[in-house]
Design an enzyme around this catalytic site. Structure first.
Site, short mmCIF file in Angstrom:
data_model
loop_
_atom_site.label_atom_id
_atom_site.label_comp_id
_atom_site.label_asym_id
_atom_site.label_seq_id
_atom_site.Cartn_x
_atom_site.Cartn_y
_atom_site.Cartn_z
N ARG A 107 6.46 -5.95 -12.34
CA ARG A 107 7.82 -5.45 -12.54
C ARG A 107 8.20 -5.57 -14.02
O ARG A 107 7.78 -6.52 -14.71
CB ARG A 107 8.76 -6.32 -11.70
CG ARG A 107 10.22 -5.94 -11.73
CD ARG A 107 10.50 -4.70 -10.98
NE ARG A 107 11.90 -4.56 -10.62
CZ ARG A 107 12.45 -3.41 -10.23
NH1 ARG A 107 11.71 -2.31 -10.16
NH2 ARG A 107 13.71 -3.35 -9.88
N THR A 383 10.32 7.40 -7.18
CA THR A 383 9.46 6.24 -7.30
C THR A 383 8.23 6.73 -6.59
O THR A 383 8.27 7.79 -5.99
CB THR A 383 10.12 5.06 -6.56
OG1 THR A 383 11.20 4.59 -7.34
CG2 THR A 383 9.19 3.90 -6.27
N THR A 401 7.35 2.58 -10.22
CA THR A 401 8.55 3.37 -10.52
C THR A 401 8.93 3.36 -11.98
O THR A 401 8.59 2.43 -12.73
CB THR A 401 9.74 2.82 -9.69
OG1 THR A 401 10.85 3.70 -9.81
CG2 THR A 401 10.17 1.44 -10.13
N ASN A 403 12.20 4.11 -12.03
CA ASN A 403 13.53 4.05 -11.44
C ASN A 403 14.04 5.46 -11.18
O ASN A 403 13.73 6.03 -10.16
CB ASN A 403 14.49 3.21 -12.29
CG ASN A 403 15.69 2.75 -11.43
OD1 ASN A 403 15.64 2.86 -10.20
ND2 ASN A 403 16.73 2.24 -12.04
N ASP A 425 18.69 -1.79 -12.32
CA ASP A 425 18.47 -2.55 -11.08
C ASP A 425 19.02 -3.98 -11.17
O ASP A 425 19.08 -4.69 -10.17
CB ASP A 425 16.98 -2.58 -10.72
CG ASP A 425 16.56 -1.34 -9.93
OD1 ASP A 425 17.44 -0.57 -9.51
OD2 ASP A 425 15.35 -1.15 -9.74
N SER A 454 14.34 -5.62 -7.02
CA SER A 454 13.83 -4.31 -6.58
C SER A 454 13.98 -4.18 -5.07
O SER A 454 14.16 -5.18 -4.36
CB SER A 454 12.36 -4.20 -6.96
OG SER A 454 11.78 -3.05 -6.40
N SER A 455 13.87 -2.94 -4.58
CA SER A 455 13.80 -2.71 -3.13
C SER A 455 12.41 -2.24 -2.72
O SER A 455 12.19 -1.92 -1.55
CB SER A 455 14.81 -1.63 -2.73
OG SER A 455 16.11 -2.02 -3.06
N GLY A 475 12.61 5.65 -2.75
CA GLY A 475 13.93 5.88 -2.15
C GLY A 475 14.98 4.86 -2.53
O GLY A 475 16.00 4.75 -1.84
#
Ligand code: DON
Length: 572
Positions: A107, A383, A401, A403, A425, A454-455, A475
């Site tokens: 990340r 993403t 991603t 983003n 984010d 993050s998701s 998404g």
């Protein structure tokens, strides 16, 4: 390369006249997209047919799932520039053939000069879009360190050149773009010009059309530096210099030291048992694993399979679970290297069963009386997820991603790649919604060198100790609910992978207090029933773009690419 085409002398030369090309110039073209494939040996499901094909070629040459995943990620950085990247970050979940898991966090990180109020005016109000567009929105990229680290630890093909060369070829020779890519490039033309006032391959005078060839010579040179010098080809020297100059010239704060100090982290995955399945996913700084485990545990005692697929009862149950889980996400989740995330409490079964004590099958629980937000108009977010399984059933589930589409829209001058806008984010102000409408707090506040929450939810599911399912999705905030619903569709509603992925999806994220449904996705009678329970609705054009591989009972692999976009399955 199978799909190398000869380019005839064409109008393209007039449009891009600054390239001196002969009539024999070649380029790459994806000539088919497969959405559902059964095969016996290996498989790659990715957002672009050329990237899937690169991965399968690596598998055929004796590479394992990590080699294939890494090669296809570099390829996506070229052929899927709106989300594939070297200027962003991601998460990779790896299951070895022996069934051991490794979880790689690459990340992005906040730059050393970042601070918690960097997107606020002196009066505390938020500076519009500063965390979304332009150089100040950029987090320190992790992708190159991530891909090289994964390959160094697990790769079987010891010549890194073989992994990265296909992407260099795509960048140098060009590839024919899809309708979707053409639409996006046209959509963002003004942004590209605004943030990159220099000639670049993404802007041309006429509108892009399907089949136009995108050539990225500067990106080819950057990839070559990475091929020769490894991570130093990105985090030091010429690439780093281009990146820092581009960012600082446009008001950003990334410096050489941020790049030199970037390091991936190997983490322990989050896992849960759902019915008789073992579900393994990503820990913080992704919220994906904890949220997915919570969702599954919250609904399990209510036996959703018995409530009927997409019945008001099953949707209500799942939505009420989602509401509760996203409330926890907002309060408790952030980078665990900087904030004491109470993961074991959040996954404790007594904590979780208490959460559903106020669940009423007849009525919606109101999310909050404090404040409610509307989501900004949803642009197309991108993403990208890739699922890979090899002949020994080693599996990789990787989501990466920038983003937003093309990230911050800032292109590294001289480097040829887009930079992320991942800083959005973070929770840039307590309770202030990000571009996905997600709110956050101290747990996800900006701190130098911290990773933003993050998701992304790269996930692997096992049945009876054996690999069963590899999946993930883009998404934004809907990634978690997308992965959740595909798993429930398979396990509780006993669907095939095709059906499980194709079904329309719904999403609730605590705030705004609405069930978001895909356009035309829900029967009126079901909607009326849910409205009578007190639910409100919003719509999204689409929710998620799943790329998944399921191991069938006879041991063969079934790969599915979401019908919602150009996702492609390649296999052998
Ligand atoms: O890490 C995250 O959760 C987001 N940056 C992901 C963005 C995303 O999925 C956009 N599009 N589909």
């Amino acid at each position: 390369m199978k799909r190398l085409r000869h380019r005839p002398g064409s109008i393209f030369f007039l449009v891009c006249s600054f390239f001196v090309l002969s009539c024999n110039q070649t380029y790459y073209k994806a000539d088919h997209i497969d959405k559902s494939v059964v095969a016996h040996r290996g498989m790659v499901v990715s957002a672009h047919a050329l990237a899937s094909e690169v991965g399968v070629k690596i598998l055929k040459k004796g590479g394992n799932a990590v080699d294939a995943a890494v090669a296809s990620q570099f390829a996506l950085a070229v052929v899927y520039p709106r989300a594939g990247n070297i200027g962003g970050g991601g998460f990779m979940l790896i299951r070895t053939e022996e069934g051991n898991y490794s979880c790689l966090d690459y990340r992005e990180k906040a730059p050393g000069m970042a601070n918690k109020d960097m997107y606020l005016r002196p009066d505390g109000s938020v500076i519009d879009s500063a965390s979304i567009f332009g150089a100040l929105a950029v987090g320190v990229p992790g992708t190159v360190d991530g891909l090289i680290s994964a390959w160094e630890k697990f790769g079987q093909i010891r010549d890194f050149g073989k992994i990265i060369e296909p992407s260099i070829e795509f960048a140098r020779k060009g590839f024919a773009i899809s309708q979707e890519e053409a639409d996006r490039l046209n959509q963002y033309k003004n942004d590209f010009q605004k943030f990159n006032p220099f000639p670049n391959p993404f802007v041309k005078s006429k509108a892009w059309v399907k089949g136009d060839v995108l050539i990225q010579e500067e990106l080819a040179q950057t990839l070559e530096r990475i091929k020769i010098k490894g991570r130093d080809g990105f985090y030091k020297g010429e690439t780093a210099k281009h990146l820092v100059i581009t960012v600082q010239k446009s008001g950003g704060i990334i410096c050489e030291k941020d790049l030199e100090e970037y390091q991936v982290v190997w983490r322990s995955p989050i896992e849960t048992k759902y019915r008789s399945y073992r579900v393994v996913s990503m820990p913080p700084p992704s919220s994906g694993g904890i949220a997915l485990a919570q969702l599954l545990e919250l609904i399990e005692p209510f036996n959703p399979g018995a409530l009927g697929f997409h019945s008001p009862e099953s949707i209500h149950l799942m939505v009420e679970a989602e509401r509760r889980v996203y409330a926890d996400r907002a309060k408790f989740l952030g980078d665990s290297d900087f904030f004491d995330v109470p993961a074991s409490t959040l996954l404790d079964s007594s904590y979780l069963s208490a959460k559903m004590k106020d669940f009423d099958p007849g009525f919606a629980t109101k999310s909050s009386s404090i404040q409610s937000y509307d989501l900004p108009d949803r642009e197309h977010f991108e993403t990208t997820h890739t699922s890979v399984v090899d002949k020994n059933r080693m599996a990789v589930s990787v989501t990466t991603t920038l983003n937003s589409n093309y990230g911050s829209k800032v292109l590294v001058e001289g480097g040829g790649f887009f930079l992320n806008n991942e800083m959005d984010d973070f929770s840039i102000k307590p309770g202030f919604p990000n571009q996905f409408g997600l709110i956050g707090n101290e747990a996800n506040a900006i701190v130098p060198a911290k990773r933003m929450l993050s998701s992304m939810t790269p996930t692997i599911v096992e049945k009876d100790g054996k690999l069963f399912l590899v999946l993930g999705s883009p998404g934004g905030s809907t990634i978690i609910t997308t992965v959740f619903q595909v798993i429930v569709n398979i396990i509780d509603f006993e669907m095939t992978l095709d059906d499980a992925v194709d079904q329309f999806r719904f999403h609730h994220q605590y705030l705004p207090d609405k069930i978001f449904i895909e356009k035309d996705g829900l029967e009126q009678v079901v909607k009326d029933n849910l409205q009578a329970k007190g639910h409100d609705f919003g719509t999204y054009e689409r929710i998620g773009l799943v790329k998944a591989i399921r191991v069938l009972a006879d041991g063969s692999l079934h790969g599915v690419g979401d019908r919602r976009s150009d996702v492609d399955v390649e296999a052998y």
